[in-house]
Write a protein that holds these residues in place. Structure first.
Motif, PDB file in Angstrom:
ATOM      1  N   VAL B 103      32.439  -2.654   4.816  1.00 34.01           N
ATOM      2  CA  VAL B 103      31.103  -3.356   5.073  1.00 34.01           C
ATOM      3  C   VAL B 103      31.090  -4.773   4.290  1.00 34.01           C
ATOM      4  O   VAL B 103      30.612  -5.743   5.060  1.00 34.01           O
ATOM      5  CB  VAL B 103      29.966  -2.340   4.121  1.00 34.01           C
ATOM      6  CG1 VAL B 103      28.709  -3.201   3.912  1.00 34.01           C
ATOM      7  CG2 VAL B 103      30.182  -1.043   4.791  1.00 34.01           C
ATOM      8  N   ARG B 107      30.050  -8.326   6.217  1.00 38.86           N
ATOM      9  CA  ARG B 107      29.095  -9.227   5.618  1.00 38.86           C
ATOM     10  C   ARG B 107      29.562 -10.487   5.443  1.00 38.86           C
ATOM     11  O   ARG B 107      28.876 -11.630   5.720  1.00 38.86           O
ATOM     12  CB  ARG B 107      28.654  -8.631   4.351  1.00 38.86           C
ATOM     13  CG  ARG B 107      27.730  -7.118   4.652  1.00 38.86           C
ATOM     14  CD  ARG B 107      26.246  -7.273   4.300  1.00 38.86           C
ATOM     15  NE  ARG B 107      25.898  -5.835   4.093  1.00 38.86           N
ATOM     16  CZ  ARG B 107      25.149  -5.418   5.321  1.00 38.86           C
ATOM     17  NH1 ARG B 107      24.982  -5.924   6.355  1.00 38.86           N
ATOM     18  NH2 ARG B 107      24.629  -4.096   5.155  1.00 38.86           N
ATOM     19  N   ALA B 115      21.410  -6.251   8.728  1.00 41.52           N
ATOM     20  CA  ALA B 115      21.214  -5.014   9.550  1.00 41.52           C
ATOM     21  C   ALA B 115      22.134  -4.015   9.043  1.00 41.52           C
ATOM     22  O   ALA B 115      23.483  -4.489   8.512  1.00 41.52           O
ATOM     23  CB  ALA B 115      21.520  -5.454  11.035  1.00 41.52           C
ATOM     24  N   PRO B 116      22.044  -2.845   8.920  1.00 44.93           N
ATOM     25  CA  PRO B 116      22.810  -1.777   8.511  1.00 44.93           C
ATOM     26  C   PRO B 116      23.926  -1.812   9.461  1.00 44.93           C
ATOM     27  O   PRO B 116      23.865  -2.032  10.662  1.00 44.93           O
ATOM     28  CB  PRO B 116      22.262  -0.439   8.447  1.00 44.93           C
ATOM     29  CG  PRO B 116      20.790  -0.639   9.146  1.00 44.93           C
ATOM     30  CD  PRO B 116      20.771  -2.265   9.284  1.00 44.93           C
ATOM     31  N   VAL B 117      25.154  -1.405   9.047  1.00 45.82           N
ATOM     32  CA  VAL B 117      26.380  -1.593   9.686  1.00 45.82           C
ATOM     33  C   VAL B 117      26.766  -0.317  10.361  1.00 45.82           C
ATOM     34  O   VAL B 117      26.715   0.832  10.012  1.00 45.82           O
ATOM     35  CB  VAL B 117      27.621  -1.699   8.898  1.00 45.82           C
ATOM     36  CG1 VAL B 117      28.863  -1.825   9.839  1.00 45.82           C
ATOM     37  CG2 VAL B 117      27.446  -2.942   8.000  1.00 45.82           C
ATOM     38  N   PRO B 118      26.857  -0.104  11.756  1.00 45.87           N
ATOM     39  CA  PRO B 118      26.973   0.976  12.461  1.00 45.87           C
ATOM     40  C   PRO B 118      28.280   1.699  11.806  1.00 45.87           C
ATOM     41  O   PRO B 118      29.181   0.999  11.829  1.00 45.87           O
ATOM     42  CB  PRO B 118      27.078   0.481  14.036  1.00 45.87           C
ATOM     43  CG  PRO B 118      26.505  -0.889  14.200  1.00 45.87           C
ATOM     44  CD  PRO B 118      26.649  -1.256  12.722  1.00 45.87           C
TER      45      PRO B 118
END
Lengths: 600, 192
Positions: B103, B107, B115-118
């Motif tokens: 993650v 970033r 945005a949240p990471v798939p």
């Protein structure tokens, strides 16, 4: 969500639609009434019998068992020798050397028993010749053997007052040339059409778009990894633009791997590998192939005992159990890993991503097809995987484990699923008989002390070896040192290994380092006993049943095609399984689930 | 007893020849004659040289490219001659650390993106060779790739759409984006 349910409904719909035609076809094959479109093969079949000295005489169960054991022993010897000698044999473009003795022993036993546990990694261990002439061959033979034993048990119910249960050579040969081989050719070619590879070329080097930099372990002159003073491997930084892509005759092995519920992949990643299972449609056909013959055999059973409702009752029991297990796995995996939420990871289900617990899963299959595949492969004794079971959530991993421990009677292996479930049916009528104080009977056969003893052996031997083997392994350092994941999950890895071996499944919580002399030997013996210590009592039961008189149906007979019997059978399977395995499951996946959800 | 053994031996040899030699060679022959590209690994050839397979993932870490599924193969990621997953269990602290690192890497490569990471972009695939990512994972990276290449996001989005496969027959499997084909197309765009 709706799409997921639709995919599952289509799968079960196609499977159940094929059950009757295939079931009828198989009955005709085993009863020697060949349909016209395969009758042209009959001269070849007869010639084969003449050359081999097969007289087609009916056999008593003891001779049937002896023939099967000779055939299996030859298989063990052949697969062992092929692995040990592969360096000197043809079709070895990568120059694979001899496999270690303990790994060869384990693989030989495991492929002959329809387990196909992979202690090795295919693409770094086996030559194409070993894969074809050793492993593919046993994929056929072990499946054909299972089908022969199931047919022998069916004959035990269908016949009366005779001493014989068929001829092993005829049953095995017909299974191979009329059922497994034609289906495999068709499936293999369709898989190639989807992108599965089929060649005999050397591995293909390609130039990648971006360079990769990695730590390469250094080795000394004789190829042993170098270690520094602290025992850590010595590495050097390497940058490369090269990717070496493994090749081989994959599709032909893939087809029989699924149809024969064998499950041993050409590659280490098994059906997760894009060359084994390239598309969702290839995946659909693979899953269909796993359940196809086990489902068809239920119809063959009903048809041969003269009442197809009996076959449907067995099949419906299996389907209900399957649906329940599948729901748990889908639910657990779609919910994802709660620990990821705090890390800024999006696990939600949407139109643009499958979401859920994607560790160890492929994007083209997503959660729905990974969970479906895992449930199918462990309901059957297949053991192929399109996702890594070791990385499933605790409950998602509990179900595959429990299904194997129930004896893989939910559809089950080709042949072995049906004979396993028929043994449970015998136990079920026995329990019902105890409740009402009548001598139990099933399909017009009185079930007596000898029959119950044989059935009890089939039910009791597996938990004894699974639990005993696991207990020993977790007490020994050689057993504990193979464990990969910490905590309760590590115990699950060992429990899964012994369950998978005894159940002749072959899937794994693959973090366990099982390619060691200890696990190769222990699991090698486990697969052998798990197979033949069950087949021999099953054949004894077949012989005993065939010799009995048929008693006419009376008002006191319990009907074994009704919903009541379906529930009785389901209850028996679950009850016996729970009594044997709940404590062990509590120590592994159940504790892990409580840990994961925040109960400490 | 001996007669049974002789029968076993002869039938074993004959049926082995049939199922272990004749069958795979027959399938190989038909496959090579009718579907040679697929039977040989769906290789992508550029300027006469093989640059990959459309079914086998490659490792990408340059922010100008779309990144694929993380790979747990050794010694290098996406090792196509040693497939396999991480086998990390769901409660293993090593799994959480690895995901956290991934993650962070995403970033760092794209500081403005909160945005949240798939999930498929930070979890290792089963084979270690997964050629695809979800459309959500492509969308997450799209603005970064467009910015670093100096092209309009909509042009990249169009390219992503071209390389997105829907569910097979509209029903089976999951929608997905082929990462290697997409990146090759991006490079071709720059040259063209």
């Amino acid at each position: 969500m709706i799409n997921g349910i639709l995919q599952i409904v289509i799968y079960l719909g196609v499977l159940l639609a094929l059950t009757r035609p295939l079931g009828i076809y198989m009955r005709r094959i085993y009863e020697g009434e060949l349909p016209s479109f395969v009758r042209w093969l009959q001269p070849a079949e007869d010639l084969f019998y003449r050359v081999c000295g097969i007289d087609k005489q009916e056999m008593r169960w003891t001779r049937y068992a002896l023939a099967m054991l000779w055939f299996s022993l030859l298989g063990v010897l052949a697969v062992y020798l092929l692995q040990r000698l592969q360096g000197m044999l043809p079709l070895n473009p990568q120059g694979m050397g001899a496999v270690t003795p303990d790994s060869s022993f384990n693989t030989a036993l495991s492929f002959v028993t329809n387990t196909n546990w992979q202690g090795y990694a295919g693409e770094t261990t086996m030559s194409y010749f070993t894969q074809m002439a050793g492993l593919t061959v046993q994929n056929f033979f072990s499946a054909a053997t299972g089908m022969a034993v199931a047919i022998a048990l069916i004959r035990g119910f269908a016949r009366h007052t005779v001493e014989t249960i068929g001829n092993f050579w005829v049953d095995m040969t017909r299974s191979t040339i009329y059922i497994l081989l034609p289906l495999s050719v068709i499936l293999a070619l369709v898989l190639v059409g989807q992108g599965a590879i089929q060649n005999l070329s050397a591995y293909q080097a390609v130039t990648t778009l971006e360079a990769t930099t990695y730590d390469n372990p250094k080795a000394d002159a004789s190829g042993n990894p170098l270690k520094d003073a602290a025992g850590n491997p010595v590495t050097e930084k390497v940058t490369t633009h090269e990717q070496v892509i493994a090749m081989g005759p994959v599709a032909s092995q893939e087809a029989i791997k699924q149809l024969g519920t064998n499950g041993g992949g050409f590659f280490n990643a098994n059906s997760a590998h894009p060359f084994e299972n390239p598309t969702p449609f290839a995946n659909f056909l693979s899953m269909l192939a796993i359940f196809l013959i086990p489902a068809g055999l239920c119809y063959t059973f009903g048809s041969m005992v003269g009442d197809t409702r009996q076959g449907w009752a067995i099949l419906i029991s299996m389907t209900i159990l399957f649906a329940g297990f599948l729901a748990v796995v889908e639910y657990a995996e779609l919910n994802g890993n709660p620990a990821f939420n705090a890390l800024g990871v999006d696990q939600s289900i949407s139109a643009t991503q499958s979401g859920g617990n994607m560790e160890g899963k492929e994007a083209r299959f997503g959660i729905v097809n990974s969970a479906l595949f895992a449930t199918i492969t462990t309901a059957a004794s297949c053991g192929a995987v399109n996702a890594m079971h070791d990385s499933f959530t605790p409950l998602g991993g509990l179900v595959p484990l429990a299904q194997i421990q129930l004896g893989e009677v939910v559809f089950g292996g080709v042949g072995s699923g049906l004979y396993g479930m028929l043994v449970y049916a015998v136990i079920a009528v026995f329990l019902a008989g105890l409740m009402i104080g009548r001598t139990p009977e099933y399909l017009g056969k009185k079930i007596e002390a000898y029959d119950i003893k044989m059935a009890s052996l089939v039910i009791l031997i597996p938990p004894l070896i699974i639990l005993g083997g696991t207990a020993v392994a977790v007490m020994l350092d050689v057993g504990k040192s193979g464990i990969f994941n910490p905590g309760a999950h590590g115990f699950s890895e060992v429990l899964y290994a012994f369950s998978s071996a005894v159940g002749n499944n072959g899937s794994a919580f693959a973090g366990l380092s099982a390619n060691t002399p200890f696990y190769n030997s222990a699991l090698g013996f486990a697969v052998w006993f798990g197979r033949f210590w069950l087949i021999i009592p099953v054949l004894a039961l077949a012989g005993s049943l065939a010799a009995k008189k048929r008693i006419p149906v009376s008002v006191g007979s319990m009907a074994t095609h009704t919903p009541l019997f379906v529930w009785l059978l389901i209850g028996t399977v679950l009850l016996v399984g729970a009594l044997n395995f709940v404590p062990a499951l509590a120590l592994g996946p159940v504790i892990e689930h409580l840990n994961m959800t925040g109960v400490h | 007893m001996f007669k049974e053994f002789r029968t076993a031996l002869v039938s074993f040899v004959l049926l082995s020849l049939l199922t272990g030699i004749a069958y795979p060679l027959l399938v190989t022959g038909i496959a090579q004659a009718t579907m040679p590209v697929k039977a040989n690994g769906s290789l992508i050839v550029k300027d006469g040289k093989p640059v990959g397979s459309s079914l086998i993932g490659q490792s990408f870490s340059d922010p100008k490219y779309f990144w694929g599924r993380p790979s747990a193969t050794g010694p290098m990621p996406d090792n196509a001659s040693a497939s396999g997953g991480s086998n990390l269990g769901p409660t293993n602290p090593a799994l959480l650390d690895t995901v956290k690192t991934r993650v962070q890497a995403l970033r760092d490569a794209d500081p403005g993106n909160t945005a949240p990471v798939p999930v498929d972009l930070v979890t290792a695939s089963a084979s270690g060779l997964d050629p695809h990512i979800s459309p959500a994972a492509a969308e997450y990276q799209l603005v970064r790739v467009a910015r670093l290449r100096g092209i309009a996001p909509d042009a990249v989005r169009k390219l992503v759409a071209v390389h997105t496969e829907g569910r097979q027959f509209g029903i089976l499997g999951e929608p997905r984006v082929n990462v290697l084909e997409l990146n090759l197309a991006l490079d071709a765009l720059r040259k063209g």
